[in-house]
Design a protein around this motif. Sequence first.
Motif, PDB file in Angstrom:
ATOM      1  N   VAL A 117      -2.112  -1.591   4.082  1.00 56.06           N
ATOM      2  CA  VAL A 117      -3.652  -2.465   3.813  1.00 56.06           C
ATOM      3  C   VAL A 117      -2.254  -3.778   4.883  1.00 56.06           C
ATOM      4  N   LEU A 118      -1.476  -4.532   3.991  1.00 53.36           N
ATOM      5  CA  LEU A 118      -0.897  -5.294   4.526  1.00 53.36           C
ATOM      6  C   LEU A 118      -0.587  -5.518   4.837  1.00 53.36           C
ATOM      7  N   GLY A 119       0.542  -4.438   5.121  1.00 58.44           N
ATOM      8  CA  GLY A 119       2.154  -4.713   7.002  1.00 58.44           C
ATOM      9  C   GLY A 119       1.198  -3.890   7.855  1.00 58.44           C
ATOM     10  N   PRO A 120       1.111  -2.690   7.947  1.00 56.98           N
ATOM     11  CA  PRO A 120       0.790  -2.343   9.797  1.00 56.98           C
ATOM     12  C   PRO A 120      -0.848  -2.841   9.435  1.00 56.98           C
ATOM     13  N   LYS A 121      -1.194  -2.740   8.307  1.00 61.21           N
ATOM     14  CA  LYS A 121      -2.897  -3.288   8.337  1.00 61.21           C
ATOM     15  C   LYS A 121      -3.772  -2.207   8.890  1.00 61.21           C
ATOM     16  N   ASN A 122      -3.663  -0.410   8.557  1.00 59.24           N
ATOM     17  CA  ASN A 122      -4.124  -0.165   8.912  1.00 59.24           C
ATOM     18  C   ASN A 122      -5.399   0.408   8.405  1.00 59.24           C
TER      19      ASN A 122
END
Length: 408
Positions: free
Chosen positions: A183-188
Amino acid sequence: MSSLDAKQLFNERRQAINKEKRYYNKFIFNGHFSVFIVIMLGAFIMGYGGWLKHIPKGINYALIASLVLAITSMFPLRTLLKDADRLFLLPFEKHMSDYMKSSLIYSYFLRLPIQIIMIIVLFPLFYVINGKSYGFYIMFAILALILPYLGLLLKWQWYRYRLETWSLYLLLFIIFTSGYFVVLGPKNISGLSTILLLIGLILILKKINIKQLFPWERMIKSEQQHHMNYYKFVNMFTDVKHLKETAVRRSYLDPILRTPSTKKFNENHMYLYLFTRSFARGKDAFHIILRLVVIALILMIWLQQPIVTLVIGGLFMYIILLQMAQFYTQQAYGLWPQVWPVSDTKVIKGYHQFLLRLMVILGILFTIVYAIVNPIYAYGGIVFFIVGWLTIRSVIKKLQYQETLLRD
């Protein structure tokens, strides 16, 4: 005992433990500790705000935040069970499921404030590094509030199935870290699938555990450990009657605990040795003081502002020396004065010598770090020794006055 009685029993115990905490909070959140918290909060906000203006590049903050939050998301399971319950509540085991429902809700809301604080603290960082966008962070916050409760549900089923604790923590750590990072990195949005994964594991174990008995020994032991940890913390501020003292070898500290020579094996040196030994071998105070020192050093290195760093170091010096007052109570009113009676002036003298040695060690450590971070203002390290000396002087005067009142 019916289902209603089980819930009432838990509520009575929750009220009892809340009453106990309110009593001890009067000693913990006193004047000087409240000031300490306010100054710490101010220093953190100042340092954090300055750091956000010049965030270092090339660091995977999403991964670091995910790892940290994965740890804080593993809430402890508080059952409030007592040792006698394994005998008196055993016939009513079929109603313990209602008791545990209340326990799981209590455990969740007990630690929820820490999780909320972590979410708030991390928000400015990701708001800045992601171009002032925050839509993905709302999804992250929702995940960070749901996963801990699901983790508690899984923990309860895991314990019922008699599986090892370490395997549960490893599994939760991997699932939590993966969900937060996606959720935080790729915002997926696929990071939310960890919710479905945990629900699936919970349902599978719950079906398997239909005929499993209540894990009395494990739950009681776990609750006793959590309660004892609370007493250890409170004991740094006031005496706790329920605390069981323990000792640890720590062979690396043996050089400072050499057996006194014949010339020093007398009443003039015995209490310096006893205070030093209690600190070096004690399991609780040593770790708490060590944590305070580590926090102080981290803040001094992180803030990198000469005046603020001096205030932080001096404040930690004051707090650490002040909290060591419990050592005087343990030795002066313990077993040794009865075995080898000596004048209270000898005890205070030994305590004074112990505090001076501790102050010198802390002062040298703080000064070295301060000189490395602020080499131009290295001479300011003298402030740590001045604060330490004034604190010890105040503590010793107070003890001498108290002993005078006791003699009268």
